[in-house]
Design a protein around this motif. Structure first.
Motif, mmCIF file in Angstrom:
data_model
loop_
_atom_site.group_PDB
_atom_site.id
_atom_site.type_symbol
_atom_site.label_atom_id
_atom_site.label_comp_id
_atom_site.label_asym_id
_atom_site.label_seq_id
_atom_site.Cartn_x
_atom_site.Cartn_y
_atom_site.Cartn_z
ATOM 1 N N GLN A 125 -10.188 7.666 7.780
ATOM 2 C CA GLN A 125 -10.522 6.274 8.103
ATOM 3 C C GLN A 125 -10.263 5.358 6.909
ATOM 4 N N ILE A 126 -10.410 5.866 5.700
ATOM 5 C CA ILE A 126 -10.138 5.057 4.504
ATOM 6 C C ILE A 126 -8.639 4.852 4.342
ATOM 7 N N VAL A 127 -7.853 5.881 4.658
ATOM 8 C CA VAL A 127 -6.398 5.778 4.544
ATOM 9 C C VAL A 127 -5.865 4.713 5.492
ATOM 10 N N GLU A 128 -6.491 4.545 6.641
ATOM 11 C CA GLU A 128 -6.013 3.586 7.643
ATOM 12 C C GLU A 128 -6.356 2.140 7.300
ATOM 13 N N VAL A 129 -7.289 1.919 6.396
ATOM 14 C CA VAL A 129 -7.703 0.568 6.038
ATOM 15 C C VAL A 129 -6.608 -0.095 5.208
ATOM 16 N N SER A 130 -6.447 -1.391 5.397
ATOM 17 C CA SER A 130 -5.414 -2.116 4.655
ATOM 18 C C SER A 130 -6.045 -3.107 3.679
ATOM 19 N N ALA A 134 -3.852 -1.978 -3.076
ATOM 20 C CA ALA A 134 -4.534 -0.691 -3.225
ATOM 21 C C ALA A 134 -4.109 0.278 -2.125
ATOM 22 N N SER A 135 -4.016 -0.217 -0.906
ATOM 23 C CA SER A 135 -3.573 0.637 0.206
ATOM 24 C C SER A 135 -2.131 1.059 0.017
ATOM 25 N N HIS A 136 -1.302 0.139 -0.415
ATOM 26 C CA HIS A 136 0.109 0.450 -0.641
ATOM 27 C C HIS A 136 0.250 1.581 -1.666
ATOM 28 N N LYS A 137 -0.486 1.485 -2.756
ATOM 29 C CA LYS A 137 -0.426 2.533 -3.792
ATOM 30 C C LYS A 137 -0.880 3.880 -3.229
ATOM 31 N N LEU A 138 -1.978 3.873 -2.477
ATOM 32 C CA LEU A 138 -2.494 5.109 -1.896
ATOM 33 C C LEU A 138 -1.508 5.686 -0.902
ATOM 34 N N HIS A 139 -0.982 4.857 -0.013
ATOM 35 C CA HIS A 139 -0.043 5.337 1.008
ATOM 36 C C HIS A 139 1.222 5.884 0.360
ATOM 37 N N GLN A 140 1.715 5.182 -0.618
ATOM 38 C CA GLN A 140 2.921 5.618 -1.319
ATOM 39 C C GLN A 140 2.678 6.967 -2.002
ATOM 40 N N TYR A 141 1.540 7.100 -2.654
ATOM 41 C CA TYR A 141 1.216 8.341 -3.360
ATOM 42 C C TYR A 141 1.035 9.502 -2.379
ATOM 43 N N LEU A 142 0.327 9.263 -1.288
ATOM 44 C CA LEU A 142 0.095 10.331 -0.311
ATOM 45 C C LEU A 142 1.400 10.780 0.353
#
Length: 193
Positions: A125-130, A134-142
């Motif tokens: 649920q945290i990954v889906e939050v925009s 911060a989300s861009h960095k997390l999504h890119q890293y994952l």
């Protein structure tokens, strides 16, 4: 500058008496903590010790994710996104050290997949939050971690690939149906493996 680029120095070092070389070697080894760990593993440990390391690391990673999940408790704020990013990076750092010390490719793939599975189970649920950056960095890293795990999986023997196929497929399917989808498409990871 490398010793190999200075043949006179290399010859002089090799000409040193054994006792002097031993002292020099010990002094140099003491400057590299990772080398000390690697040598300890190679020279003093066996297969039983490797299994103990694997079990210890598995428990350590699971505890890390359980504790983080308790502290975040379904909070989807910007701080949670940053915390998940730090958590995954920290866990991957632990695995990097394990791989550098043991050179065990099978447990490395197992743990890379474990991190991603724990992330899906506890923090999807945290990954889906925009929250933009911060989300861009997390999504890119994952997405990069999924690509990395997929690349490591491809290098395994086909028997081990079979063992990890379902877990990896679950992770790829989740990623392709989540906010990571555009990032995974950039890496050309097949949706079916």
């Amino acid at each position: 500058m490398s010793v190999h680029q200075q043949p006179e120095l290399k010859a002089a070092i090799l000409a040193l008496p054994d006792r002097a070389k031993d002292k020099l070697l010990i002094r140099l080894i003491n400057k590299d903590k990772m080398l000390i760990k690697r040598l300890h593993f190679e020279l003093l440990e066996d297969e039983t010790d490797l299994q103990a390391r694997v079990e210890h690391l598995r428990r350590q990673l699971q505890t890390l994710f359980v504790d983080a999940a308790k502290s975040m408790a379904s909070n989807t704020s910007l701080n949670s996104i940053i915390a998940v990013n730090k958590l995954v990076r920290h866990a991957n750092g632990i695995i990097n050290e394990h791989e550098k010390v043991t050179k065990d490719k099978i447990s490395e793939v197992e743990f890379r997949l474990l991190i991603l599975k724990e992330l899906i189970q506890r923090f999807s649920q945290i990954v889906e939050v925009s929250h933009l950056q911060a989300s861009h960095k997390l999504h890119q890293y994952l997405a990069a971690r999924i690509k990395f795990a997929y690349g490591k999986w491809l290098k395994l023997h086909e028997d081990y690939q079979f063992d990890f196929r379902d877990e990896l497929q679950l992770i790829i399917t989740w990623g392709s149906n989540s906010a990571l989808s555009p990032y995974l498409r950039q890496y050309n990871i097949p949706m079916e493996i």
